[in-house]
Design a protein around this motif. Structure first.
Motif, PDB file in Angstrom:
ATOM      1  N   ASN A  74       1.765  50.631  54.634  1.00 35.53           N
ATOM      2  CA  ASN A  74       2.088  49.897  53.320  1.00 35.53           C
ATOM      3  C   ASN A  74       0.286  49.798  52.006  1.00 35.53           C
ATOM      4  O   ASN A  74      -0.016  49.250  53.131  1.00 35.53           O
ATOM      5  N   VAL A  75      -0.253  50.892  51.461  1.00 32.19           N
ATOM      6  CA  VAL A  75      -1.397  50.230  50.383  1.00 32.19           C
ATOM      7  C   VAL A  75      -1.301  50.204  49.307  1.00 32.19           C
ATOM      8  O   VAL A  75      -0.613  51.317  48.467  1.00 32.19           O
ATOM      9  N   ASN A  76      -0.984  48.744  48.588  1.00 30.40           N
ATOM     10  CA  ASN A  76      -0.420  48.841  47.597  1.00 30.40           C
ATOM     11  C   ASN A  76      -1.356  48.573  46.641  1.00 30.40           C
ATOM     12  O   ASN A  76      -2.539  48.354  46.806  1.00 30.40           O
ATOM     13  N   MET A  77      -1.573  50.028  45.824  1.00 29.88           N
ATOM     14  CA  MET A  77      -2.818  49.957  44.224  1.00 29.88           C
ATOM     15  C   MET A  77      -1.993  49.596  43.474  1.00 29.88           C
ATOM     16  O   MET A  77      -2.442  49.934  42.414  1.00 29.88           O
ATOM     17  N   ASN A  78      -1.544  48.681  43.223  1.00 32.73           N
ATOM     18  CA  ASN A  78      -0.575  48.239  41.836  1.00 32.73           C
ATOM     19  C   ASN A  78      -1.442  47.851  41.492  1.00 32.73           C
ATOM     20  O   ASN A  78      -2.333  47.174  41.975  1.00 32.73           O
TER      21      ASN A  78
END
Length: 326
Positions: free
Chosen positions: A138-142
């Motif tokens: 999970n790489v969160n770019m939000n």
């Protein structure tokens, strides 16, 4: 498409961090410089350089006092090897990791993460991620950032992502030469003998400063190991240098320094440890520390910067930038 990706990768290329710093500047701008690996279990308030791998058994913060740290062209977190750690980069700082990384959290402040290997699980919160290898987990770019990935990307997807870009590993600065030169210069200075009291269990470091405002003291490793109380008299002293010379074995500081104000003393005190295989800082210690060939364990907060061979961090390193002269 390949030309477009190349333009995108160039736009996100890591700025070269090869500017040379003096040892004094290194101790001012960074809280920790480890030439080798770091095993961490606590926080570091300033910038961090790890020449080897960073591992952490629990979550740790770096650059938490970035707003008050001295200005620097260098990233808040620099790792020459891999980072297998739940590390949170605070205060909008950026990070560069030459190897692979897992669990990095840029803490929503917009810092850029650059990784030369693979990345597993990261939370960017507005910053960009530039990854030379593959991305998994999970790489969160939000928050508006973009992930530029040289390899493949799988797992949970949030935010903008581009794959197949010609990304190269970030460069890593070499701080070792100026630190070794400065350490050798300090050890070559002629030092004053301390005063011993209470059968050697109390040491008083009190002496005159030279024309440069520097006072130099010499201690044997066995003396440092045995002392229970260490008193400083820094009147008229701009920089206090304490050279501690060992016999290749282990030395552990378990004493204390009554009456010393870390905020006043730490920026102008520097300790140089020579020929000490393992150095333990069991009680609170103030001042910057050179221990370039030692395995250092911090068990209570260090009020100052540390430059060491490798480090086990069981307590915090507080931001106390060096202000003296070497």
């Amino acid at each position: 498409p390949l030309a477009a990706l190349a333009l995108v990768a160039a736009a996100f290329a890591a700025p070269v961090q090869a500017a040379s710093l003096s040892a004094e500047d290194i101790l001012r701008q960074l809280s920790l410089v480890s030439l080798g690996d770091v095993q961490a279990g606590s926080d570091i308030e300033g910038r961090v350089f790890v020449g080897g791998d960073l591992t952490a058994g629990s979550a740790m913060d770096v650059f938490s006092r970035g707003a008050t740290a001295p200005a620097s062209d260098f990233d808040a977190l620099i790792i020459g090897g891999d980072a297998e750690a739940r590390v949170q980069v605070q205060s909008g700082g950026s990070a560069r990791i030459r190897g692979s990384a897992a669990g990095v959290d840029m803490n929503g402040h917009g810092g850029t993460l650059r990784v030369g290997g693979d990345l597993r699980d990261a939370d960017m919160g507005g910053g960009d991620a530039v990854i030379a290898g593959d991305v998994t987990g999970n790489v969160n770019m939000n928050g508006g950032g973009t992930a530029i990935v040289g390899g493949a990307a799988s797992g949970a997807r949030n935010g903008a992502r581009r794959t197949g870009a010609p990304v190269v590993a970030p460069d890593i600065p070499d701080f070792e030469p100026p630190l070794r030169q400065a350490s050798a210069a300090l050890l070559a200075l002629s030092g004053q003998a301390p005063s011993f009291e209470n059968q050697g269990r109390r040491i008083r470091l009190s002496g005159s400063a030279d024309e440069d405002g520097r006072a130099v003291f010499d201690l044997a490793g066995s003396q440092f190991d045995a002392v229970q109380e260490l008193f400083f008299d820094l009147d008229g002293v701009d920089t206090a240098v304490v050279n501690v010379r060992g016999d290749g074995g282990a030395v552990d500081w378990t004493g204390n320094s009554p009456g010393v104000s870390p905020a006043s003393a730490a920026p102008r005190v520097i300790w140089t440890f020579d020929n000490i295989g393992e150095l333990g800082l069991t009680n609170a210690r103030f001042g910057s520390v050179f221990a370039l060939d030692s395995a250092v364990t911090i068990r209570n907060p260090l009020e100052g910067a540390l430059a060491a061979g490798r480090v086990r961090l069981n307590s915090q390193i507080h931001l106390q930038p060096f202000s003296g002269d070497i």
